[in-house]
Design a protein around this motif. Sequence first.
Motif, PDB file in Angstrom:
ATOM      1  N   VAL A 134       0.856  -1.190   0.000  1.00  0.00           N
ATOM      2  CA  VAL A 134       0.000   0.000   0.000  1.00  0.00           C
ATOM      3  C   VAL A 134       0.890   1.237   0.000  1.00  0.00           C
ATOM      4  O   VAL A 134       1.624   1.480   0.955  1.00  0.00           O
ATOM      5  CB  VAL A 134      -0.927   0.022   1.231  1.00  0.00           C
ATOM      6  N   GLU A 135       0.829   2.015  -1.074  1.00  0.00           N
ATOM      7  CA  GLU A 135       1.571   3.269  -1.114  1.00  0.00           C
ATOM      8  C   GLU A 135       0.708   4.430  -0.642  1.00  0.00           C
ATOM      9  O   GLU A 135       1.206   5.388  -0.054  1.00  0.00           O
ATOM     10  CB  GLU A 135       2.093   3.528  -2.533  1.00  0.00           C
ATOM     11  N   ARG A 136      -0.593   4.336  -0.930  1.00  0.00           N
ATOM     12  CA  ARG A 136      -1.557   5.293  -0.404  1.00  0.00           C
ATOM     13  C   ARG A 136      -2.895   4.580  -0.302  1.00  0.00           C
ATOM     14  O   ARG A 136      -3.437   4.139  -1.315  1.00  0.00           O
ATOM     15  CB  ARG A 136      -1.685   6.511  -1.320  1.00  0.00           C
ATOM     16  N   GLY A 184      -4.648  -8.740  -6.946  1.00  0.00           N
ATOM     17  CA  GLY A 184      -4.260  -7.473  -6.355  1.00  0.00           C
ATOM     18  C   GLY A 184      -5.392  -6.452  -6.366  1.00  0.00           C
ATOM     19  O   GLY A 184      -5.596  -5.731  -5.381  1.00  0.00           O
ATOM     20  N   LEU A 185      -6.152  -6.404  -7.462  1.00  0.00           N
ATOM     21  CA  LEU A 185      -7.262  -5.462  -7.551  1.00  0.00           C
ATOM     22  C   LEU A 185      -8.270  -5.669  -6.430  1.00  0.00           C
ATOM     23  O   LEU A 185      -8.830  -4.705  -5.892  1.00  0.00           O
ATOM     24  CB  LEU A 185      -7.968  -5.611  -8.897  1.00  0.00           C
ATOM     25  N   LYS A 186      -8.497  -6.918  -6.063  1.00  0.00           N
ATOM     26  CA  LYS A 186      -9.492  -7.229  -5.031  1.00  0.00           C
ATOM     27  C   LYS A 186      -9.036  -6.822  -3.635  1.00  0.00           C
ATOM     28  O   LYS A 186      -9.799  -6.934  -2.673  1.00  0.00           O
ATOM     29  CB  LYS A 186      -9.796  -8.728  -5.067  1.00  0.00           C
ATOM     30  N   GLY A 192      -6.861   4.955  -3.908  1.00  0.00           N
ATOM     31  CA  GLY A 192      -5.570   4.539  -3.398  1.00  0.00           C
ATOM     32  C   GLY A 192      -4.551   4.272  -4.492  1.00  0.00           C
ATOM     33  O   GLY A 192      -4.891   4.159  -5.672  1.00  0.00           O
ATOM     34  N   ARG A 193      -3.307   4.206  -4.066  1.00  0.00           N
ATOM     35  CA  ARG A 193      -2.223   3.797  -4.970  1.00  0.00           C
ATOM     36  C   ARG A 193      -1.557   2.582  -4.355  1.00  0.00           C
ATOM     37  O   ARG A 193      -1.219   2.568  -3.166  1.00  0.00           O
ATOM     38  CB  ARG A 193      -1.208   4.909  -5.164  1.00  0.00           C
ATOM     39  N   ASP A 224      -3.092   3.025  -9.671  1.00  0.00           N
ATOM     40  CA  ASP A 224      -3.978   4.018  -9.065  1.00  0.00           C
ATOM     41  C   ASP A 224      -5.410   3.587  -9.360  1.00  0.00           C
ATOM     42  O   ASP A 224      -5.845   3.659 -10.515  1.00  0.00           O
ATOM     43  CB  ASP A 224      -3.726   5.399  -9.639  1.00  0.00           C
ATOM     44  N   LEU A 225      -6.127   3.129  -8.351  1.00  0.00           N
ATOM     45  CA  LEU A 225      -7.518   2.718  -8.532  1.00  0.00           C
ATOM     46  C   LEU A 225      -8.408   3.959  -8.385  1.00  0.00           C
ATOM     47  O   LEU A 225      -8.483   4.546  -7.303  1.00  0.00           O
ATOM     48  CB  LEU A 225      -7.911   1.665  -7.509  1.00  0.00           C
ATOM     49  N   ILE A 226      -9.062   4.335  -9.471  1.00  0.00           N
ATOM     50  CA  ILE A 226      -9.862   5.557  -9.467  1.00  0.00           C
ATOM     51  C   ILE A 226     -11.273   5.289  -8.947  1.00  0.00           C
ATOM     52  O   ILE A 226     -11.758   5.999  -8.064  1.00  0.00           O
ATOM     53  CB  ILE A 226      -9.897   6.155 -10.890  1.00  0.00           C
TER      54      ILE A 226
END
Length: 229
Positions: A134-136, A184-186, A192-193, A224-226
């Motif tokens: 987790v970066e953000r 990873g998406l789940k 977040g990033r 980056d998940l928008i």
Amino acid sequence: MKKLLIPAALFCTAITAGAAPKAAAPELAPADSLSVAVGTMIGSYVRSSVDRLASLGAQVDINTFVATMQRVLNGEPTGLTEQQANAFMDSYMAATRPADLPDSFTIESQQQFLKQMAATEGAVTTPTGLVFIVEREGEGAMPGPSDHVRLKYTGRFSDGSVFDSTGTPITFGVDEVAPGFSEGLKMMKPGGRYRIVMPASLAYGTEGIPGAIPGNAALDFTVDLIEIQ
């Protein structure tokens, strides 16, 4: 040719997606509703796949593509069999591969890279071998298997070289991509990033993708998940 975003189980995905909450359907004539729904669904998958090919440097002429699809749907010949089309795509990607793209990475070097990433502060290694960082942190619910997500990403090899980058946001289904990317998406939340590093077993294996992904390659994505759609 290994498929990138076009799902192998397109219709299975559509059927199982019925368990997820749905938006209210618009009013359509009974004779048209199924055709419009299927056309919209499959058209969205195809659009994502064309965009994905473009990101790899393979520009598709939309008019020729649509005309060819029409011939296929009508049962008319296109000049290529499915096997010939696959062979052409393999040779095309191989011919356009960067000169400095290695044929493969050694298994040992990729295992070492994964160990280094797993030792990163805050990294979590899942039972499948995926390294998640987790970066953000984002907020809200995480995507499910039948969801579509809008995101941006950059993909790198273990040597740091970039092999793929979206530039602008793209949308695709959570289960339409490589197993490691889907896993990873789940684990992500909108806004977040994240960084996901997957072994070749969760990506494209020992063979890779001609012209794009070397064999045995571990893949390192910053995502980056928008939003979840």
